[in-house]
Design a protein around this motif. Structure first.
Motif, PDB file in Angstrom:
ATOM      1  N   LEU A   1      29.022  40.943 -39.872  1.00 28.88           N
ATOM      2  CA  LEU A   1      28.400  39.879 -40.157  1.00 28.88           C
ATOM      3  C   LEU A   1      27.767  39.475 -38.796  1.00 28.88           C
ATOM      4  CD1 LEU A   1      30.250  38.396 -43.175  1.00 28.88           C
ATOM      5  CD2 LEU A   1      27.938  39.736 -43.294  1.00 28.88           C
ATOM      6  N   LEU A   2      28.752  39.513 -37.767  1.00 26.46           N
ATOM      7  CA  LEU A   2      28.404  38.932 -36.753  1.00 26.46           C
ATOM      8  C   LEU A   2      27.028  39.750 -35.981  1.00 26.46           C
ATOM      9  CD1 LEU A   2      31.503  37.892 -35.066  1.00 26.46           C
ATOM     10  CD2 LEU A   2      29.698  36.197 -36.030  1.00 26.46           C
ATOM     11  N   VAL A   3      27.451  40.890 -35.944  1.00 31.74           N
ATOM     12  CA  VAL A   3      26.412  42.116 -35.365  1.00 31.74           C
ATOM     13  C   VAL A   3      24.993  41.920 -36.269  1.00 31.74           C
ATOM     14  CG1 VAL A   3      25.832  44.450 -35.299  1.00 31.74           C
ATOM     15  CG2 VAL A   3      28.044  43.620 -34.629  1.00 31.74           C
ATOM     16  N   LEU A   4      25.147  41.629 -37.490  1.00 28.00           N
ATOM     17  CA  LEU A   4      23.886  41.635 -38.387  1.00 28.00           C
ATOM     18  C   LEU A   4      23.304  39.960 -37.908  1.00 28.00           C
ATOM     19  CD1 LEU A   4      22.255  42.334 -40.959  1.00 28.00           C
ATOM     20  CD2 LEU A   4      23.907  40.656 -42.234  1.00 28.00           C
ATOM     21  N   THR A   5      23.998  39.188 -37.617  1.00 23.99           N
ATOM     22  CA  THR A   5      23.491  37.894 -37.476  1.00 23.99           C
ATOM     23  C   THR A   5      22.862  37.803 -35.889  1.00 23.99           C
ATOM     24  OG1 THR A   5      25.229  36.776 -38.987  1.00 23.99           O
ATOM     25  CG2 THR A   5      24.069  35.326 -37.055  1.00 23.99           C
TER      26      THR A   5
ATOM     27  N   GLY B   1      18.343  33.879 -26.042  1.00 21.37           N
ATOM     28  CA  GLY B   1      18.388  33.082 -27.121  1.00 21.37           C
ATOM     29  C   GLY B   1      19.300  33.422 -28.327  1.00 21.37           C
ATOM     30  N   ALA B   2      19.285  34.820 -28.381  1.00 19.19           N
ATOM     31  CA  ALA B   2      19.988  35.401 -29.567  1.00 19.19           C
ATOM     32  C   ALA B   2      21.441  35.325 -29.041  1.00 19.19           C
ATOM     33  CB  ALA B   2      19.673  36.907 -29.571  1.00 19.19           C
ATOM     34  N   LEU B   3      21.831  35.737 -27.884  1.00 20.16           N
ATOM     35  CA  LEU B   3      23.268  35.557 -27.306  1.00 20.16           C
ATOM     36  C   LEU B   3      23.629  34.150 -27.212  1.00 20.16           C
ATOM     37  CD1 LEU B   3      22.948  37.862 -23.952  1.00 20.16           C
ATOM     38  CD2 LEU B   3      24.106  38.429 -26.402  1.00 20.16           C
ATOM     39  N   SER B   4      22.663  33.253 -27.096  1.00 21.64           N
ATOM     40  CA  SER B   4      23.159  31.752 -27.308  1.00 21.64           C
ATOM     41  C   SER B   4      23.631  31.570 -28.652  1.00 21.64           C
ATOM     42  CB  SER B   4      22.227  30.943 -26.722  1.00 21.64           C
ATOM     43  OG  SER B   4      21.687  31.085 -25.362  1.00 21.64           O
TER      44      SER B   4
ATOM     45  N   TYR C   1      29.887  32.453 -33.466  1.00 26.00           N
ATOM     46  CA  TYR C   1      31.339  32.701 -33.341  1.00 26.00           C
ATOM     47  C   TYR C   1      32.039  31.416 -33.385  1.00 26.00           C
ATOM     48  CZ  TYR C   1      29.916  36.850 -31.021  1.00 26.00           C
ATOM     49  OH  TYR C   1      29.366  37.954 -30.684  1.00 26.00           O
ATOM     50  N   VAL C   2      31.765  30.211 -32.808  1.00 27.72           N
ATOM     51  CA  VAL C   2      32.750  28.979 -32.858  1.00 27.72           C
ATOM     52  C   VAL C   2      32.617  28.362 -34.246  1.00 27.72           C
ATOM     53  CG1 VAL C   2      32.863  26.808 -31.754  1.00 27.72           C
ATOM     54  CG2 VAL C   2      31.997  28.733 -30.401  1.00 27.72           C
ATOM     55  N   PHE C   3      31.401  28.343 -34.667  1.00 26.07           N
ATOM     56  CA  PHE C   3      31.118  27.826 -36.041  1.00 26.07           C
ATOM     57  C   PHE C   3      32.075  28.466 -37.201  1.00 26.07           C
ATOM     58  CE2 PHE C   3      28.919  27.556 -40.316  1.00 26.07           C
ATOM     59  CZ  PHE C   3      28.941  26.137 -40.347  1.00 26.07           C
ATOM     60  N   VAL C   4      32.024  29.755 -37.051  1.00 24.74           N
ATOM     61  CA  VAL C   4      32.873  30.507 -38.281  1.00 24.74           C
ATOM     62  C   VAL C   4      34.109  30.354 -37.978  1.00 24.74           C
ATOM     63  CG1 VAL C   4      33.150  32.864 -39.326  1.00 24.74           C
ATOM     64  CG2 VAL C   4      30.655  31.926 -38.707  1.00 24.74           C
TER      65      VAL C   4
ATOM     66  N   PRO D   1      37.423  35.897 -34.208  1.00 27.64           N
ATOM     67  CA  PRO D   1      38.424  34.996 -33.093  1.00 27.64           C
ATOM     68  C   PRO D   1      37.419  34.044 -32.432  1.00 27.64           C
ATOM     69  CG  PRO D   1      37.403  36.933 -32.114  1.00 27.64           C
ATOM     70  CD  PRO D   1      36.915  37.143 -33.479  1.00 27.64           C
ATOM     71  N   LEU D   2      38.258  32.919 -31.963  1.00 22.46           N
ATOM     72  CA  LEU D   2      37.752  31.816 -31.158  1.00 22.46           C
ATOM     73  C   LEU D   2      37.221  32.203 -29.767  1.00 22.46           C
ATOM     74  CD1 LEU D   2      37.075  28.667 -31.688  1.00 22.46           C
ATOM     75  CD2 LEU D   2      39.293  28.320 -30.652  1.00 22.46           C
TER      76      LEU D   2
END
Length: 381
Positions: A176-180, A320-323, A329-332, A347-348
């Motif tokens: 999901l993170l890669v997709l996002t 922008g995408a990396l930011s 990451y933090v929010f999830v 992970p945090l």
């Protein structure tokens, strides 16, 4: 004589002369300072969360050191040079994901690692967190924006290939993170609102299809546990119940470093990885959590400033995408640990134990530093 010579100097030479030492080294001082503060504090938290495991702290510190070296090396390359390597990196990344399926190392019921005995064990899906947004940024930057429909379709296909391969490992959180990360690039490229609304409307049927045909039983159980953790307090609901107990017991000021009970008495599973912020909340309370969130906000703000100042389309889309992916990451992680989101194994950033994740994250910050420190000498692609 000197004035005539100065007038003949190019703008590039003048800017290089005025650049500070850190700029000449292609390091953003403020970004580096925030990273060092967060990482240093994370070692103290990890020492407590791991049950005073010194070896684990040393390994994490070593990974951070390797990540810093990688960040420094990556920052030396101009974004234009990186863009030339992106297609090859994408193909290698996909090949590694296929290799995981064929000959991957299995641990805890999942095959996510490539293990070379006596040499290295790494998780290829972590690298796709950077390669994915870089690939979509490279592709869309080569065409006029906003992107045409066929360019969006091609972008989505490039996103879905690694998404499916990672999902099959299985690793729902990373997929999901890669997709996002790839979707953020498409969105920032100027996606029309009618397509955004169409994608939002498609979420319901897609979610239903994933529930019946994609998600495994334990993943479904995580969703059900999120809706009602008390339905299985000694089973699937144990993690989130103990996590919320740890967070609540910390109060305003916390119990003190090394004085947490949930992690030290082994009530809190995965206390050194996914649920490490619960340890922070128990030992340092609301004040400690707010301080960490403040550092995260400063880090994200600096990343967004770098994005705004980027001078090429590729650099702007990638930064922008990396930011925004870092924000996700933090929010999830905080959302799942506090019971606001289902547990997906994210992970945090900079805090949780994990070498590949930490090195990959610092590599992303190395790209951001490259975007920032090379901007004065970059020309529009």
């Amino acid at each position: 004589m000197n004035s005539n010579f100065d007038r003949t100097l190019s703008n590039e030479d003048l800017l290089r002369r005025r650049a500070s030492l850190l700029q000449r080294l292609h390091i953003d001082g403020l970004l580096l300072l925030i990273l060092l503060v967060i990482a240093s504090g994370s070692l103290f938290i990890l020492y407590s969360a791991s049950g005073k495991n010194v070896d684990m702290v040393i390994k994490q510190a070593s990974s951070f050191g390797i990540g810093l070296v990688g960040m420094f090396v990556i920052a030396q390359f101009e974004p234009r040079f990186m863009a030339r390597l992106v297609p090859l990196a994408y193909l290698v990344g996909v090949a590694l994901l296929v290799a995981v399926d064929v000959m991957g190392y299995n641990a805890m019921g999942a095959t996510r690692w490539i293990n070379i005995p006596g040499v290295i064990r790494f998780q290829p899906s972590e690298f796709m967190k950077i390669i994915m947004p870089a690939t979509i940024a490279w592709y869309l930057a080569r065409h006029n924006l906003p992107p045409r429909f066929k360019h969006i379709v091609i972008s989505l296909v490039m996103i879905l290939v690694p998404f499916v391969l990672i999902l099959l490992q299985p690793d729902l959180g990373t997929s999901l993170l890669v997709l996002t990360s790839g979707a953020f690039v498409v969105f920032m490229a100027g996606l029309q609102w009618r397509w955004i609304m169409g994608a939002a409307a498609a979420l319901v049927p897609v979610a239903v299809a994933m529930w019946f045909f994609v998600l495994r039983e334990y993943q479904k159980q995580r969703v059900l546990t999120f809706l009602n953790p008390e339905s299985d307090p000694l089973g699937s609901g144990w993690n989130i119940i103990q996590s919320k107990a740890a967070i609540g017991s910390g109060g305003i000021w916390g119990k003190g470093w090394l004085l947490g009970t949930q992690s030290h008495l082994d009530f809190l599973p995965e206390s050194h990885t996914d649920f490490i912020i619960a340890v922070l909340a128990e030992e340092f309370g609301l004040v400690g959590v707010c301080l960490l969130l403040l550092l995260y906000m400063l880090l994200l703000a600096r990343c967004l400033v770098i994005t705004v100042q980027a001078q090429t389309l590729f650099a702007k889309l990638l930064a922008g995408a990396l930011s925004m992916t870092f924000f996700v990451y933090v929010f999830v992680n905080i959302g799942m640990v506090s019971g606001l989101l289902p547990v997906v194994g994210v992970p945090l950033p900079l805090i949780s134990y994990g070498g590949t994740s930490l090195i990959t994250l610092l590599a992303g910050f190395g790209i951001l530093m490259s975007v920032h420190t090379h901007r004065k000498w970059m020309t529009q692609a």
